[in-house]
Design a protein around this motif. Sequence first.
Motif, PDB file in Angstrom:
ATOM      1  N   TYR A  60       0.830  -1.201   0.000  1.00 10.75           N
ATOM      2  CA  TYR A  60       0.000   0.000   0.000  1.00 10.75           C
ATOM      3  C   TYR A  60       0.867   1.255   0.000  1.00 10.75           C
ATOM      4  N   ALA A  63       2.663   1.678  -3.417  1.00 13.06           N
ATOM      5  CA  ALA A  63       1.745   2.157  -4.454  1.00 13.06           C
ATOM      6  C   ALA A  63       1.436   3.637  -4.257  1.00 13.06           C
ATOM      7  N   SER A  64       1.228   4.062  -3.010  1.00 17.82           N
ATOM      8  CA  SER A  64       0.947   5.471  -2.732  1.00 17.82           C
ATOM      9  C   SER A  64       2.135   6.344  -3.106  1.00 17.82           C
ATOM     10  N   THR A  68       0.212   5.214  -7.852  1.00 14.94           N
ATOM     11  CA  THR A  68      -0.512   4.214  -8.623  1.00 14.94           C
ATOM     12  C   THR A  68      -1.326   3.355  -7.662  1.00 14.94           C
ATOM     13  N   THR A  69      -1.849   2.244  -8.124  1.00 16.18           N
ATOM     14  CA  THR A  69      -2.662   1.376  -7.279  1.00 16.18           C
ATOM     15  C   THR A  69      -1.949   0.054  -7.021  1.00 16.18           C
ATOM     16  N   GLN A  70      -2.375  -0.595  -5.951  1.00 13.74           N
ATOM     17  CA  GLN A  70      -1.812  -1.906  -5.651  1.00 13.74           C
ATOM     18  C   GLN A  70      -2.112  -2.892  -6.772  1.00 13.74           C
ATOM     19  N   ASP A  71      -3.315  -2.822  -7.327  1.00 12.90           N
ATOM     20  CA  ASP A  71      -3.695  -3.751  -8.396  1.00 12.90           C
ATOM     21  C   ASP A  71      -2.792  -3.613  -9.613  1.00 12.90           C
ATOM     22  N   LEU A  72      -2.463  -2.367  -9.987  1.00 11.73           N
ATOM     23  CA  LEU A  72      -1.599  -2.181 -11.144  1.00 11.73           C
ATOM     24  C   LEU A  72      -0.188  -2.690 -10.873  1.00 11.73           C
TER      25      LEU A  72
END
Length: 227
Positions: A60, A63-64, A68-72
Amino acid sequence: MGRGEGHRGHPGSDLGRRAAARRKELGLTREEVACRADMDPGYVAYLEEHATRMTREALYRLASALGTTQDLLLGSGTDVPPGAATTAAPLPETTVLSPEKCMELIRPGGVGRFGFIPAGATVPAILPVNYLVHEGAIVFRTTRNGSIAGYVPGDGAFEVDRVDGAVSEGWSVLTTGPAEPVTQAAEAAALRSRAPVRPWAGGERELLVRLVPRSMSGRRVGGSGPR
């Protein structure tokens, strides 16, 4: 190490490559990402080069820090077209692949697309199928009363590609040749035994179709050319 051990990353996600590509896209150093994510710079380097284990909290924060996002970072994104994500290389290199390299890329099997022009049609039909390569031929299963079954035997095209928009890399292979149904019961039974194909869309798909390559061409985008 920072607070980052203990959780195994998504299998096959190439999380490290994605994180490194996103960092370079933003023009950040590892030290700057580490500061944003409250991590040790050495741990950020470890994640980019290995990314085998990290906690959900660390994912997390990473990604922050990368916006971007964790999924990406994990390689998710099945609801968007391939290549829709922001890429890291505006002008990636394109390399022509040899037929031998094309075969090497598609040999593991997976999902491809069979293209053909049905009788009376003026535009091709292109349908996704789960395939494998057996003795140099592409083999897939389909329904006995579907549009593919009504077309074969006949010439067709088979396309397979892999795209990773996060790092501007991918490849595409196009194979053309005669496609024919496997009609001999003994041959079909032997083929199912030696080369089982799981239908991509499920359902009753008992007709085996074999496409024998007549020509094979491909392109790789990004990276350093054929590997």
